[in-house]
Design a protein around this motif. Structure first.
Motif, PDB file in Angstrom:
ATOM      1  N   SER A 164      -3.527  15.663 -25.806  1.00 38.26           N
ATOM      2  CA  SER A 164      -3.505  15.100 -24.471  1.00 38.26           C
ATOM      3  C   SER A 164      -4.701  14.164 -24.311  1.00 38.26           C
ATOM      4  O   SER A 164      -5.844  14.551 -24.568  1.00 38.26           O
ATOM      5  N   LEU A 165      -4.445  12.934 -23.899  1.00 40.87           N
ATOM      6  CA  LEU A 165      -5.505  11.930 -23.772  1.00 40.87           C
ATOM      7  C   LEU A 165      -5.689  11.479 -22.330  1.00 40.87           C
ATOM      8  O   LEU A 165      -6.221  10.401 -22.068  1.00 40.87           O
ATOM      9  N   GLY A 166      -5.277  12.316 -21.392  1.00 39.75           N
ATOM     10  CA  GLY A 166      -5.464  11.973 -19.989  1.00 39.75           C
ATOM     11  C   GLY A 166      -6.927  12.010 -19.592  1.00 39.75           C
ATOM     12  O   GLY A 166      -7.742  12.727 -20.184  1.00 39.75           O
ATOM     13  N   ALA A 167      -7.258  11.224 -18.581  1.00 37.26           N
ATOM     14  CA  ALA A 167      -8.635  11.183 -18.086  1.00 37.26           C
ATOM     15  C   ALA A 167      -8.994  12.498 -17.410  1.00 37.26           C
ATOM     16  O   ALA A 167      -8.129  13.221 -16.901  1.00 37.26           O
ATOM     17  N   VAL A 168     -10.296  12.802 -17.392  1.00 38.65           N
ATOM     18  CA  VAL A 168     -10.734  14.082 -16.831  1.00 38.65           C
ATOM     19  C   VAL A 168     -10.656  14.088 -15.311  1.00 38.65           C
ATOM     20  O   VAL A 168     -10.600  15.159 -14.693  1.00 38.65           O
ATOM     21  N   THR A 169     -10.684  12.903 -14.692  1.00 40.92           N
ATOM     22  CA  THR A 169     -10.559  12.825 -13.239  1.00 40.92           C
ATOM     23  C   THR A 169      -9.647  11.660 -12.869  1.00 40.92           C
ATOM     24  O   THR A 169      -9.550  10.677 -13.607  1.00 40.92           O
ATOM     25  N   PRO A 170      -8.990  11.722 -11.704  1.00 41.63           N
ATOM     26  CA  PRO A 170      -8.191  10.577 -11.257  1.00 41.63           C
ATOM     27  C   PRO A 170      -9.017   9.304 -11.110  1.00 41.63           C
ATOM     28  O   PRO A 170      -8.528   8.207 -11.383  1.00 41.63           O
ATOM     29  N   GLU A 171     -10.269   9.435 -10.701  1.00 40.45           N
ATOM     30  CA  GLU A 171     -11.114   8.256 -10.538  1.00 40.45           C
ATOM     31  C   GLU A 171     -11.362   7.559 -11.883  1.00 40.45           C
ATOM     32  O   GLU A 171     -11.344   6.327 -11.978  1.00 40.45           O
ATOM     33  N   ALA A 172     -11.592   8.352 -12.927  1.00 41.04           N
ATOM     34  CA  ALA A 172     -11.785   7.764 -14.257  1.00 41.04           C
ATOM     35  C   ALA A 172     -10.526   7.044 -14.707  1.00 41.04           C
ATOM     36  O   ALA A 172     -10.589   5.958 -15.299  1.00 41.04           O
ATOM     37  N   ALA A 173      -9.372   7.627 -14.424  1.00 40.65           N
ATOM     38  CA  ALA A 173      -8.111   6.986 -14.781  1.00 40.65           C
ATOM     39  C   ALA A 173      -7.948   5.663 -14.038  1.00 40.65           C
ATOM     40  O   ALA A 173      -7.527   4.655 -14.621  1.00 40.65           O
ATOM     41  N   ARG A 174      -8.286   5.657 -12.766  1.00 40.42           N
ATOM     42  CA  ARG A 174      -8.163   4.425 -11.982  1.00 40.42           C
ATOM     43  C   ARG A 174      -9.125   3.348 -12.486  1.00 40.42           C
ATOM     44  O   ARG A 174      -8.782   2.154 -12.511  1.00 40.42           O
ATOM     45  N   THR A 175     -10.331   3.742 -12.898  1.00 44.82           N
ATOM     46  CA  THR A 175     -11.307   2.775 -13.393  1.00 44.82           C
ATOM     47  C   THR A 175     -10.808   2.101 -14.661  1.00 44.82           C
ATOM     48  O   THR A 175     -10.903   0.868 -14.807  1.00 44.82           O
ATOM     49  N   LEU A 176     -10.281   2.879 -15.591  1.00 50.02           N
ATOM     50  CA  LEU A 176      -9.746   2.302 -16.822  1.00 50.02           C
ATOM     51  C   LEU A 176      -8.539   1.418 -16.534  1.00 50.02           C
ATOM     52  O   LEU A 176      -8.426   0.305 -17.064  1.00 50.02           O
ATOM     53  N   HIS A 177      -7.648   1.902 -15.678  1.00 50.53           N
ATOM     54  CA  HIS A 177      -6.462   1.115 -15.362  1.00 50.53           C
ATOM     55  C   HIS A 177      -6.842  -0.211 -14.716  1.00 50.53           C
ATOM     56  O   HIS A 177      -6.254  -1.263 -15.029  1.00 50.53           O
ATOM     57  N   ALA A 178      -7.834  -0.206 -13.837  1.00 47.26           N
ATOM     58  CA  ALA A 178      -8.250  -1.433 -13.169  1.00 47.26           C
ATOM     59  C   ALA A 178      -8.809  -2.441 -14.164  1.00 47.26           C
ATOM     60  O   ALA A 178      -8.556  -3.650 -14.052  1.00 47.26           O
ATOM     61  N   ARG A 179      -9.571  -1.953 -15.135  1.00 49.49           N
ATOM     62  CA  ARG A 179     -10.127  -2.870 -16.130  1.00 49.49           C
ATOM     63  C   ARG A 179      -9.015  -3.444 -16.994  1.00 49.49           C
ATOM     64  O   ARG A 179      -8.998  -4.648 -17.276  1.00 49.49           O
TER      65      ARG A 179
END
Length: 408
Positions: A313-328
Protein backbone atom coordinates in the motif's frame (compact mmCIF):
# COMPACT_ATOMS: atom_id res chain seq x y z
CA UNK A 1 15.49 1.08 -43.55
CA UNK A 2 13.42 -1.13 -41.27
CA UNK A 3 12.16 0.44 -38.07
CA UNK A 4 13.84 -0.92 -34.95
CA UNK A 5 13.22 -0.09 -31.33
CA UNK A 6 16.10 -0.52 -28.91
CA UNK A 7 15.41 -1.42 -25.31
CA UNK A 8 17.50 -0.52 -22.32
CA UNK A 9 18.56 -3.30 -19.99
CA UNK A 10 16.21 -2.23 -17.20
CA UNK A 11 12.59 -3.10 -16.61
CA UNK A 12 10.18 -1.94 -19.30
CA UNK A 13 8.68 0.98 -17.41
CA UNK A 14 10.01 4.25 -18.85
CA UNK A 15 13.42 3.57 -20.33
CA UNK A 16 12.89 2.18 -23.82
CA UNK A 17 14.48 4.34 -26.46
CA UNK A 18 13.03 6.08 -29.47
CA UNK A 19 14.49 4.55 -32.61
CA UNK A 20 14.88 4.88 -36.34
CA UNK A 21 13.40 7.26 -38.88
CA UNK A 22 13.07 5.15 -41.99
CA UNK A 23 15.62 6.52 -44.45
CA UNK A 24 18.34 9.08 -44.95
CA UNK A 25 17.33 12.57 -46.02
CA UNK A 26 18.95 15.55 -47.62
CA UNK A 27 18.65 19.00 -46.16
CA UNK A 28 15.47 20.73 -47.36
CA UNK A 29 13.93 24.15 -47.04
CA UNK A 30 10.34 24.95 -46.26
CA UNK A 31 8.48 27.21 -48.65
CA UNK A 32 5.06 27.46 -47.02
CA UNK A 33 4.01 30.10 -44.53
CA UNK A 34 0.79 28.36 -43.50
CA UNK A 35 0.42 27.59 -39.79
CA UNK A 36 0.02 23.90 -40.67
CA UNK A 37 3.51 23.60 -42.07
CA UNK A 38 6.09 21.70 -40.10
CA UNK A 39 7.78 24.58 -38.40
CA UNK A 40 7.32 27.32 -35.84
CA UNK A 41 9.09 30.55 -35.09
CA UNK A 42 9.59 31.90 -31.60
CA UNK A 43 7.05 34.65 -31.00
CA UNK A 44 4.41 33.84 -28.38
CA UNK A 45 4.49 34.00 -24.59
CA UNK A 46 5.90 31.26 -22.38
CA UNK A 47 3.53 29.14 -20.33
CA UNK A 48 5.36 29.83 -17.07
CA UNK A 49 5.22 32.88 -14.80
CA UNK A 50 8.70 32.17 -13.39
CA UNK A 51 11.01 35.12 -14.09
CA UNK A 52 14.16 34.05 -15.90
CA UNK A 53 17.41 35.48 -14.62
CA UNK A 54 19.36 37.76 -16.93
CA UNK A 55 22.29 35.34 -16.71
CA UNK A 56 20.11 32.44 -17.84
CA UNK A 57 18.68 34.33 -20.81
CA UNK A 58 22.09 35.55 -21.94
CA UNK A 59 23.90 32.23 -21.58
CA UNK A 60 21.28 29.62 -22.57
CA UNK A 61 22.69 27.10 -24.99
CA UNK A 62 26.27 28.25 -24.46
CA UNK A 63 28.80 25.44 -24.32
CA UNK A 64 30.70 25.21 -21.04
CA UNK A 65 32.95 22.29 -21.95
CA UNK A 66 33.32 19.38 -24.34
CA UNK A 67 34.75 15.94 -23.67
CA UNK A 68 35.71 12.92 -25.71
CA UNK A 69 33.12 10.19 -25.90
CA UNK A 70 33.74 6.94 -24.00
CA UNK A 71 35.71 4.33 -25.92
CA UNK A 72 32.89 1.87 -25.24
CA UNK A 73 30.44 3.81 -27.44
CA UNK A 74 29.90 1.93 -30.70
CA UNK A 75 28.85 4.29 -33.49
CA UNK A 76 28.55 4.07 -37.28
CA UNK A 77 31.76 4.55 -39.25
CA UNK A 78 32.51 8.19 -39.94
CA UNK A 79 30.51 9.52 -37.01
CA UNK A 80 31.86 12.65 -35.35
CA UNK A 81 30.76 12.91 -31.72
CA UNK A 82 31.56 14.67 -28.49
CA UNK A 83 30.06 14.98 -25.05
CA UNK A 84 29.21 18.45 -23.88
CA UNK A 85 28.04 20.54 -20.97
CA UNK A 86 25.86 23.49 -21.90
CA UNK A 87 23.99 26.30 -20.17
CA UNK A 88 20.25 26.08 -19.64
CA UNK A 89 17.55 27.39 -17.33
CA UNK A 90 15.60 26.06 -14.38
CA UNK A 91 11.86 26.18 -14.89
CA UNK A 92 11.47 26.07 -11.11
CA UNK A 93 13.22 29.33 -10.21
CA UNK A 94 14.52 30.77 -13.50
CA UNK A 95 18.19 30.40 -12.57
CA UNK A 96 21.00 29.50 -14.97
CA UNK A 97 22.12 25.86 -14.86
CA UNK A 98 24.64 23.49 -16.40
CA UNK A 99 23.29 20.44 -18.23
CA UNK A 100 25.24 17.59 -19.81
CA UNK A 101 24.57 15.68 -23.00
CA UNK A 102 26.19 14.60 -26.24
CA UNK A 103 26.16 15.58 -29.90
CA UNK A 104 26.67 13.40 -32.98
CA UNK A 105 26.85 14.00 -36.73
CA UNK A 106 26.90 11.29 -39.43
CA UNK A 107 30.20 12.47 -40.91
CA UNK A 108 32.69 15.32 -41.24
CA UNK A 109 31.10 16.83 -44.37
CA UNK A 110 27.54 18.13 -43.93
CA UNK A 111 25.02 18.35 -46.78
CA UNK A 112 23.97 21.70 -48.20
CA UNK A 113 22.14 23.55 -45.44
CA UNK A 114 23.66 21.39 -42.71
CA UNK A 115 22.71 18.16 -41.00
CA UNK A 116 19.03 18.18 -39.97
CA UNK A 117 18.96 17.77 -36.20
CA UNK A 118 17.07 15.50 -33.83
CA UNK A 119 17.03 16.67 -30.20
CA UNK A 120 16.54 13.42 -28.31
CA UNK A 121 14.96 13.36 -24.84
CA UNK A 122 15.44 10.14 -22.88
CA UNK A 123 12.91 8.26 -20.81
CA UNK A 124 13.12 7.81 -17.06
CA UNK A 125 16.51 6.66 -15.82
CA UNK A 126 16.47 8.07 -12.29
CA UNK A 127 16.68 11.32 -10.35
CA UNK A 128 20.27 11.45 -9.05
CA UNK A 129 23.47 12.74 -10.71
CA UNK A 130 24.67 9.22 -11.50
CA UNK A 131 21.68 8.69 -13.82
CA UNK A 132 22.86 10.68 -16.87
CA UNK A 133 22.85 8.60 -20.06
CA UNK A 134 25.89 10.43 -21.48
CA UNK A 135 27.96 9.21 -18.52
CA UNK A 136 27.16 5.54 -19.21
CA UNK A 137 28.90 2.91 -21.31
CA UNK A 138 25.97 2.64 -23.74
CA UNK A 139 23.83 5.57 -22.60
CA UNK A 140 21.48 3.14 -20.81
CA UNK A 141 20.66 1.68 -24.23
CA UNK A 142 20.01 5.04 -25.93
CA UNK A 143 22.96 4.49 -28.28
CA UNK A 144 20.62 2.23 -30.27
CA UNK A 145 18.44 5.23 -31.05
CA UNK A 146 21.44 7.46 -31.75
CA UNK A 147 22.89 4.96 -34.22
CA UNK A 148 19.60 4.65 -36.04
CA UNK A 149 19.19 8.40 -36.34
CA UNK A 150 22.75 8.72 -37.64
CA UNK A 151 22.21 5.96 -40.19
CA UNK A 152 19.14 7.86 -41.38
CA UNK A 153 21.19 11.00 -42.04
CA UNK A 154 20.35 13.06 -38.95
CA UNK A 155 22.58 14.81 -36.48
CA UNK A 156 21.58 14.02 -32.91
CA UNK A 157 21.89 15.94 -29.68
CA UNK A 158 20.94 14.36 -26.37
CA UNK A 159 20.17 16.01 -23.06
CA UNK A 160 20.63 14.43 -19.65
CA UNK A 161 18.27 17.02 -18.04
CA UNK A 162 19.10 19.29 -15.15
CA UNK A 163 20.46 17.47 -12.11
CA UNK A 164 21.43 14.29 -13.95
CA UNK A 165 25.14 14.19 -14.68
CA UNK A 166 28.53 14.22 -12.99
CA UNK A 167 30.34 16.55 -15.44
CA UNK A 168 28.26 19.64 -14.69
CA UNK A 169 29.59 20.62 -11.28
CA UNK A 170 27.21 20.99 -8.36
CA UNK A 171 23.74 21.79 -9.69
CA UNK A 172 20.17 22.00 -8.45
CA UNK A 173 18.58 18.54 -8.14
CA UNK A 174 16.61 16.96 -10.94
CA UNK A 175 12.97 18.14 -10.80
CA UNK A 176 11.46 14.92 -12.11
CA UNK A 177 8.36 15.45 -14.30
CA UNK A 178 8.53 19.25 -13.96
CA UNK A 179 7.91 20.09 -17.63
CA UNK A 180 9.27 23.61 -18.07
CA UNK A 181 12.80 22.72 -17.00
CA UNK A 182 12.77 19.70 -19.30
CA UNK A 183 11.47 21.76 -22.20
CA UNK A 184 14.17 24.38 -21.68
CA UNK A 185 16.83 21.66 -21.50
CA UNK A 186 15.70 20.23 -24.86
CA UNK A 187 15.62 23.64 -26.58
CA UNK A 188 19.02 24.60 -25.20
CA UNK A 189 20.52 21.30 -26.34
CA UNK A 190 19.56 22.28 -29.89
CA UNK A 191 21.11 25.72 -29.39
CA UNK A 192 24.31 24.12 -28.15
CA UNK A 193 24.46 21.60 -30.99
CA UNK A 194 24.11 24.33 -33.60
CA UNK A 195 27.10 26.18 -32.14
CA UNK A 196 29.53 23.25 -32.18
CA UNK A 197 30.89 23.93 -35.67
CA UNK A 198 29.85 20.46 -36.84
CA UNK A 199 27.68 21.69 -39.69
CA UNK A 200 24.33 21.24 -37.97
CA UNK A 201 21.27 22.85 -39.52
CA UNK A 202 19.18 25.39 -37.59
CA UNK A 203 16.11 23.35 -38.59
CA UNK A 204 15.39 20.67 -36.03
CA UNK A 205 12.92 18.27 -34.53
CA UNK A 206 12.61 16.77 -31.05
CA UNK A 207 11.73 13.20 -30.13
CA UNK A 208 11.25 11.44 -26.80
CA UNK A 209 9.42 8.69 -24.94
CA UNK A 210 7.57 8.75 -21.60
CA UNK A 211 9.43 11.36 -19.50
CA UNK A 212 11.15 12.38 -22.73
CA UNK A 213 7.80 12.54 -24.52
CA UNK A 214 6.62 15.12 -22.00
CA UNK A 215 9.96 16.95 -22.32
CA UNK A 216 9.61 17.40 -26.09
CA UNK A 217 5.92 18.34 -25.76
CA UNK A 218 6.94 21.01 -23.26
CA UNK A 219 9.68 22.14 -25.64
CA UNK A 220 6.98 22.69 -28.27
CA UNK A 221 4.94 24.77 -25.83
CA UNK A 222 7.89 26.77 -24.51
CA UNK A 223 9.45 27.36 -27.92
CA UNK A 224 7.36 30.42 -28.65
CA UNK A 225 8.57 32.31 -25.61
CA UNK A 226 11.97 30.71 -25.02
CA UNK A 227 13.18 29.37 -28.36
CA UNK A 228 14.56 32.55 -29.90
CA UNK A 229 17.99 31.88 -31.39
CA UNK A 230 17.52 28.09 -31.45
CA UNK A 231 16.50 27.91 -35.11
CA UNK A 232 13.23 26.51 -36.43
CA UNK A 233 11.49 23.73 -34.52
CA UNK A 234 9.80 21.70 -37.25
CA UNK A 235 7.85 19.32 -35.02
CA UNK A 236 8.03 16.94 -32.08
CA UNK A 237 7.43 13.23 -31.73
CA UNK A 238 6.05 12.30 -28.30
CA UNK A 239 5.88 8.53 -27.76
CA UNK A 240 3.90 7.35 -24.73
CA UNK A 241 4.32 10.84 -23.25
CA UNK A 242 3.75 11.15 -19.50
CA UNK A 243 1.79 14.39 -19.75
CA UNK A 244 -0.60 14.23 -16.81
CA UNK A 245 0.87 12.47 -13.74
CA UNK A 246 -1.96 13.31 -11.31
CA UNK A 247 -3.24 9.75 -11.43
CA UNK A 248 -0.19 8.53 -9.50
CA UNK A 249 -1.36 10.36 -6.39
CA UNK A 250 -5.01 9.40 -6.90
CA UNK A 251 -4.36 5.72 -7.51
CA UNK A 252 -1.85 5.45 -4.69
CA UNK A 253 -4.58 6.61 -2.30
CA UNK A 254 -7.05 4.18 -3.88
CA UNK A 255 -4.47 1.38 -3.81
CA UNK A 256 -5.10 0.76 -7.52
CA UNK A 257 -1.63 1.36 -8.96
CA UNK A 258 -0.53 -1.21 -11.52
CA UNK A 259 2.68 -3.08 -10.83
CA UNK A 260 4.52 -0.89 -13.35
CA UNK A 261 3.14 2.22 -11.65
CA UNK A 262 4.14 0.89 -8.23
CA UNK A 263 7.74 0.43 -9.36
CA UNK A 264 7.84 3.98 -10.67
CA UNK A 265 6.05 5.58 -7.72
CA UNK A 266 9.09 6.00 -5.40
CA UNK A 267 10.84 7.93 -8.19
CA UNK A 268 7.76 10.10 -8.65
CA UNK A 269 7.59 10.96 -4.95
CA UNK A 270 11.31 11.53 -4.42
CA UNK A 271 11.62 13.39 -7.72
CA UNK A 272 8.78 15.77 -6.93
CA UNK A 273 10.16 16.37 -3.46
CA UNK A 274 13.48 17.49 -4.95
CA UNK A 275 11.72 20.53 -6.42
CA UNK A 276 9.05 20.99 -3.75
CA UNK A 277 10.08 20.33 -0.14
CA UNK A 278 6.42 20.43 0.90
CA UNK A 279 6.22 16.91 -0.56
CA UNK A 280 7.86 14.66 2.01
CA UNK A 281 8.73 11.13 0.81
CA UNK A 282 8.13 9.68 4.27
CA UNK A 283 4.49 10.70 4.02
CA UNK A 284 4.02 8.48 0.97
CA UNK A 285 6.56 5.66 1.14
CA UNK A 286 6.36 4.70 4.81
CA UNK A 287 5.52 1.07 3.98
CA UNK A 288 8.78 0.53 2.07
CA UNK A 289 11.89 -0.83 3.76
CA UNK A 290 14.06 2.13 2.87
CA UNK A 291 13.66 5.88 2.68
CA UNK A 292 16.81 6.35 0.57
CA UNK A 293 16.57 8.26 -2.69
CA UNK A 294 16.63 5.70 -5.54
CA UNK A 295 19.97 5.88 -7.33
CA UNK A 296 21.57 4.44 -10.44
CA UNK A 297 24.62 2.21 -10.35
CA UNK A 298 26.74 -0.32 -12.25
CA UNK A 299 25.40 0.98 -15.58
CA UNK A 300 21.85 0.30 -14.40
CA UNK A 301 19.00 2.77 -14.12
CA UNK A 302 17.27 3.50 -10.84
CA UNK A 303 14.09 2.07 -12.37
CA UNK A 304 15.76 -1.30 -12.88
CA UNK A 305 17.08 -1.34 -9.31
CA UNK A 306 13.80 -0.50 -7.57
CA UNK A 307 11.85 -3.28 -5.93
CA UNK A 308 8.37 -2.64 -4.56
CA UNK A 309 6.78 -5.77 -3.10
CA UNK A 310 3.46 -6.84 -4.54
CA UNK A 311 0.36 -5.73 -2.64
CA UNK A 312 2.27 -2.84 -1.02
CA UNK A 313 0.00 0.00 0.00
CA UNK A 314 1.49 3.34 -1.08
CA UNK A 315 -1.20 5.68 0.18
CA UNK A 316 -0.20 8.86 1.96
CA UNK A 317 -0.20 8.86 5.76
CA UNK A 318 -2.60 11.82 5.89
CA UNK A 319 -5.18 13.33 3.52
CA UNK A 320 -3.23 16.60 3.60
CA UNK A 321 -0.07 14.87 2.36
CA UNK A 322 -2.07 13.28 -0.44
CA UNK A 323 -3.51 16.65 -1.44
CA UNK A 324 -0.04 18.26 -1.42
CA UNK A 325 1.38 15.65 -3.79
CA UNK A 326 -1.66 15.75 -6.03
CA UNK A 327 -1.48 19.55 -6.26
CA UNK A 328 2.16 19.45 -7.30
CA UNK A 329 1.51 16.79 -9.95
CA UNK A 330 -1.46 18.80 -11.21
CA UNK A 331 0.87 21.79 -11.62
CA UNK A 332 3.10 19.62 -13.81
CA UNK A 333 0.28 18.62 -16.15
CA UNK A 334 0.49 19.26 -19.88
CA UNK A 335 -0.78 20.78 -22.07
CA UNK A 336 -0.42 24.22 -20.48
CA UNK A 337 -0.72 26.44 -23.51
CA UNK A 338 -1.33 26.16 -27.23
CA UNK A 339 1.61 25.68 -29.58
CA UNK A 340 2.08 26.16 -33.29
CA UNK A 341 4.67 23.35 -33.38
CA UNK A 342 3.18 20.19 -34.97
CA UNK A 343 3.04 17.14 -32.71
CA UNK A 344 2.96 13.43 -33.48
CA UNK A 345 1.66 11.59 -30.40
CA UNK A 346 2.04 7.81 -30.35
CA UNK A 347 0.51 5.77 -27.54
CA UNK A 348 -0.92 2.36 -26.66
CA UNK A 349 -4.25 1.25 -25.29
CA UNK A 350 -2.40 -1.47 -23.37
CA UNK A 351 0.02 0.88 -21.58
CA UNK A 352 0.44 -0.26 -17.95
CA UNK A 353 2.12 3.00 -16.92
CA UNK A 354 -0.19 5.63 -18.45
CA UNK A 355 -3.93 4.83 -18.31
CA UNK A 356 -5.59 5.05 -21.70
CA UNK A 357 -8.34 7.37 -20.43
CA UNK A 358 -5.75 9.77 -19.01
CA UNK A 359 -3.80 9.78 -22.26
CA UNK A 360 -6.81 10.37 -24.48
CA UNK A 361 -8.28 13.04 -22.22
CA UNK A 362 -4.94 14.84 -22.36
CA UNK A 363 -4.81 14.67 -26.14
CA UNK A 364 -8.39 15.95 -26.32
CA UNK A 365 -7.38 18.98 -24.24
CA UNK A 366 -4.52 19.68 -26.63
CA UNK A 367 -6.88 19.54 -29.59
CA UNK A 368 -9.38 21.79 -27.82
CA UNK A 369 -6.57 24.31 -27.28
CA UNK A 370 -5.93 24.41 -31.01
CA UNK A 371 -2.77 22.29 -31.18
CA UNK A 372 -2.00 20.50 -34.44
CA UNK A 373 -1.74 16.93 -33.16
CA UNK A 374 -1.65 13.71 -35.12
CA UNK A 375 -2.51 10.95 -32.63
CA UNK A 376 -1.62 7.35 -33.40
CA UNK A 377 -3.17 4.73 -31.10
CA UNK A 378 -1.79 1.20 -30.96
CA UNK A 379 -3.80 -1.49 -29.28
CA UNK A 380 -1.38 -4.04 -27.81
CA UNK A 381 2.23 -2.95 -27.40
CA UNK A 382 2.10 -1.38 -23.94
CA UNK A 383 4.31 1.44 -22.70
CA UNK A 384 7.12 0.36 -25.03
CA UNK A 385 5.06 1.14 -28.12
CA UNK A 386 6.74 1.11 -31.53
CA UNK A 387 5.45 3.90 -33.79
CA UNK A 388 6.81 2.08 -36.84
CA UNK A 389 7.28 3.61 -40.31
CA UNK A 390 4.56 6.23 -39.80
CA UNK A 391 6.94 8.18 -37.59
CA UNK A 392 9.65 8.08 -40.26
CA UNK A 393 7.28 9.46 -42.87
CA UNK A 394 5.95 12.17 -40.54
CA UNK A 395 9.45 13.42 -39.75
CA UNK A 396 10.58 13.39 -43.38
CA UNK A 397 7.52 15.42 -44.32
CA UNK A 398 8.27 18.01 -41.64
CA UNK A 399 11.81 18.42 -42.94
CA UNK A 400 10.45 18.70 -46.49
CA UNK A 401 8.15 21.52 -45.39
CA UNK A 402 4.88 19.73 -46.14
CA UNK A 403 1.70 20.67 -44.24
CA UNK A 404 1.41 18.83 -40.94
CA UNK A 405 -1.65 16.56 -40.70
CA UNK A 406 -3.94 16.50 -37.69
CA UNK A 407 -6.76 14.22 -36.57
CA UNK A 408 -8.07 16.50 -33.84
Amino acid sequence: MKSRWGRARSVGVCVAVVSVFGMGIAACTSTSNDDSTAGASSSTASSTSVKLSAEAVEQRGGIVRTDDIPEAWSLPDGTVAKRLVYRSTSGVDGSATNVSGAVFVPGPTPPAGGWPLIAYAHGTTGITPDCAPSDQADMFGDLTAVRDFLDAGYAVVTTDYQGLGTRTGQQAPHPYLEPVTAGYNVIDSARAAQSTGLGISPRWLAAGRSQGGAAVWSAAEEFGGYGGGSGELLGVVAVAPLLDPQYFATRAQENTLTRAQQHLYPLVVHGVSQADPAVKPGDHLSTLDTSAVPACGDDRTAVSMLSVPANTSLGAVTPEAARTLHARLKAYTLPRTATKVPILAVYSAADDVIPIDVMENTLDRACDAGDRVLSARHEKQGHIVDPGPAMAAWVRDRVAGLPAPSNC
